[in-house]
Design an enzyme around this catalytic site. Structure first.
Site, PDB file in Angstrom:
ATOM      1  N   HIS A   1       0.849  -1.202   0.000  1.00  0.00           N
ATOM      2  CA  HIS A   1       0.000   0.000   0.000  1.00  0.00           C
ATOM      3  C   HIS A   1       0.873   1.236   0.000  1.00  0.00           C
ATOM      4  O   HIS A   1       1.894   1.311   0.675  1.00  0.00           O
ATOM      5  CB  HIS A   1      -0.910  -0.007   1.232  1.00  0.00           C
ATOM      6  CG  HIS A   1      -1.893   1.121   1.263  1.00  0.00           C
ATOM      7  ND1 HIS A   1      -2.854   1.297   0.312  1.00  0.00           N
ATOM      8  CD2 HIS A   1      -2.059   2.142   2.168  1.00  0.00           C
ATOM      9  CE1 HIS A   1      -3.571   2.362   0.600  1.00  0.00           C
ATOM     10  NE2 HIS A   1      -3.102   2.894   1.734  1.00  0.00           N
TER      11      HIS A   1
ATOM     12  N   ASP B   1      -3.727   9.107   3.308  1.00  0.00           N
ATOM     13  CA  ASP B   1      -3.891   7.685   3.002  1.00  0.00           C
ATOM     14  C   ASP B   1      -5.211   7.524   2.261  1.00  0.00           C
ATOM     15  O   ASP B   1      -6.267   7.954   2.750  1.00  0.00           O
ATOM     16  CB  ASP B   1      -3.882   6.856   4.281  1.00  0.00           C
ATOM     17  CG  ASP B   1      -3.870   5.363   4.018  1.00  0.00           C
ATOM     18  OD1 ASP B   1      -4.005   4.971   2.825  1.00  0.00           O
ATOM     19  OD2 ASP B   1      -3.772   4.584   4.983  1.00  0.00           O
TER      20      ASP B   1
ATOM     21  N   CYS C   1      -4.179   2.750  -5.112  1.00  0.00           N
ATOM     22  CA  CYS C   1      -3.538   3.535  -4.050  1.00  0.00           C
ATOM     23  C   CYS C   1      -2.345   4.330  -4.578  1.00  0.00           C
ATOM     24  O   CYS C   1      -2.134   5.488  -4.193  1.00  0.00           O
ATOM     25  CB  CYS C   1      -3.094   2.613  -2.906  1.00  0.00           C
ATOM     26  SG  CYS C   1      -1.960   1.302  -3.417  1.00  0.00           S
TER      27      CYS C   1
END
Length: 486
Positions: free
Chosen positions: A377, A394, A445
């Site tokens: 991630h 995030d 991501c």
């Protein structure tokens, strides 16, 4: 039989020689006529015996004459009075008036003409022609009519509604009109009578034609548009936005690709030779092959090479157009890993920010971007020197305070080493960015992290979302192929 036939022929011949005098009784062998005969004039007087020659009385018309004229004494005496001549000439018969069997026409217009019945032929007399009415007679005629006949076909009146009739007054009939109103007060027609110059059916036909003609509808629309759009030159600037709306300005991060760029990206991401070099950045010594670039296809994770090359292009963009972007520094994907190697190691990254290498000190920047990779991630940490805070972004919406503390400690050591100053980084704010666009799948991501950096370097709000990710992947591929960020 022969004598009888000869006698009949002679009798018929003698009858043709005699004048036709009316008889008192009609012949039984003839049908009665439809109307009785008119009285005829008496026959002319016969000449007296003194004026007739004697030879006439003694002359005989021929044999059997006494037998043919024995039935009537009048016919024999009349025949004896005829002048004796070789060629007998009869006097012309008097004119006989004939009865008229056709029906007679009554002329009762305006109560004029003969009103007697035409059943009696003797009472027939030609009716005089109607004379034109004068003004007084016309007024009397108008006053005598209580309900004048309609001049036009009556208009449709719904059941229960009252019909309105428009009465046209005549100025010359002032006194007469007043007398009429007093006399016919009860029978007065309330309303007005409209005298049409054009028949009603023509008006209805023209109205129906106008409704069916589309050209008239277009013309009516143009007329209304012209009436509403009558403006002078003074109001032209105010009317221009209404007539021609302003073209929507597309923000720079969302400018669509051209057909040529789409074709080049499609060939680069869909080719078969995976080892083909598509782009090479000599300043950072990064080589992009088709296999590396194919991570920008849908449902793929981004790799380090694509992310680092894109960050190099963003730095070049800032140097190329410093007025459009804030002053930033972009660490690559290996910086944070090197910094946290063994817990915390500033010496491992101390030489990465030498002034002779960068040309500036980190403390002089507005924002510093630190990509953080957590095995599977991608996240982002921002050192916001301008606002004196540390931010964590995030795309899954999580928060990592440990990473922000490590970044804060690094900034204190960097300023002390390069500038010889002490800054109180503990007083700076540690926060997560509010209203952050979040990913809705398991592979975007990396692209979200790159767009966080891109929009912050433009000093823009994060106005994108998951729906823009396919476009951002193609745009990033185009910029890497061209080695130029837009």
């Amino acid at each position: 039989m022969g004598a009888l036939t000869d006698s009949r022929k002679r009798v018929s011949a003698d009858h043709r020689l005699l004048p036709s005098f009316p008889s008192s009784a009609p012949s039984p062998s003839k049908k009665p006529k439809l109307s009785p005969l008119l009285p005829t004039a008496p026959p002319p007087p016969l000449p007296s015996s003194s004026h007739i020659p004697s030879s006439t009385s003694s002359a005989a018309p021929g044999p059997n004459s006494s037998t043919a004229f024995a039935s009537t004494s009048s016919s024999s005496s009349a025949f004896s009075l005829l002048p004796h001549s070789r060629h007998r000439r009869l006097p012309p018969p008097p004119p006989v008036q004939r009865s008229i069997h056709a029906p007679l026409r009554r002329i009762r217009a305006f109560r004029l003409g003969n009103t007697r019945s035409n059943s009696d032929p003797s009472s027939y007399s030609p009716s005089p022609l109607p004379q034109p009415l004068g003004l007084d007679q016309y007024v009397d005629l108008v006053n005598s009519v209580t309900h004048p006949p309609p001049l036009t076909p009556p208009a449709y009146v719904p059941r229960g509604a009252k019909a309105t009739v428009e009465v046209v007054a005549v100025d010359d009939l002032g006194d007469i009109k007043q007398d009429e109103e007093e006399r016919d007060e009860e029978d007065e027609v309330k309303g007005e009578v409209v005298v049409r110059k054009v028949p009603l059916y023509k008006d209805l036909y023209e109205a129906s034609s106008r409704q069916r003609d589309h050209r008239l509808g277009i013309l009516e629309f143009e007329v209304r548009l012209a009436e509403k759009g009558r403006l002078g030159l003074e109001g032209l600037n105010e009317a221009r936005p209404q007539i021609t709306p302003n073209k929507k300005v597309v923000p720079e991060p969302f400018v669509p690709l051209t057909d040529k760029d789409e074709d080049s990206v499609r060939r680069a991401l869909g080719g078969k030779n995976r080892r083909e070099i598509l782009s090479e950045h000599k300043a950072s010594n990064i080589v992009i092959t088709r296999e590396i670039l194919q991570c920008l296809n849908d449902k793929h994770w981004l790799n380090d090479e694509v992310i680092n090359l894109y960050l190099e292009l963003l730095k070049e963009r800032e140097l190329r157009e410093p007025s459009k972007f804030i002053k930033c520094h972009f660490f690559n994907t290996f910086f944070y890993k090197k910094l946290i190697n063994g817990g915390y190691d500033y010496k491992a990254v101390r030489r990465w920010t030498m002034k002779r290498k960068l040309g500036y000190n980190l403390i002089d920047c507005d924002e510093i971007f630190v990509p953080i990779h957590k095995e599977v991630h991608w996240c982002l940490a921002i050192i916001n020197i301008r606002d004196k805070k540390f931010q964590y972004l995030d795309s899954l919406g999580s928060m990592d305070m440990k990473a922000l503390k490590i970044i804060a400690r690094y900034l204190g050591d960097e300023v002390k080493d390069k500038n010889g100053k002490q800054i109180d980084v503990l007083s700076w704010k540690h926060e997560g960015v509010q209203n952050l666009p979040l990913q809705e799948n398991g592979w975007d991501c990396g692209m979200f992290m790159l767009k966080y950096i891109d929009f912050h370097s433009r000093d823009m709000g994060l106005t994108f979302g998951q729906k823009h990710m396919p476009y951002f992947r193609q745009r990033t591929a185009k910029e890497i192929l061209n080695l130029r960020a837009g």
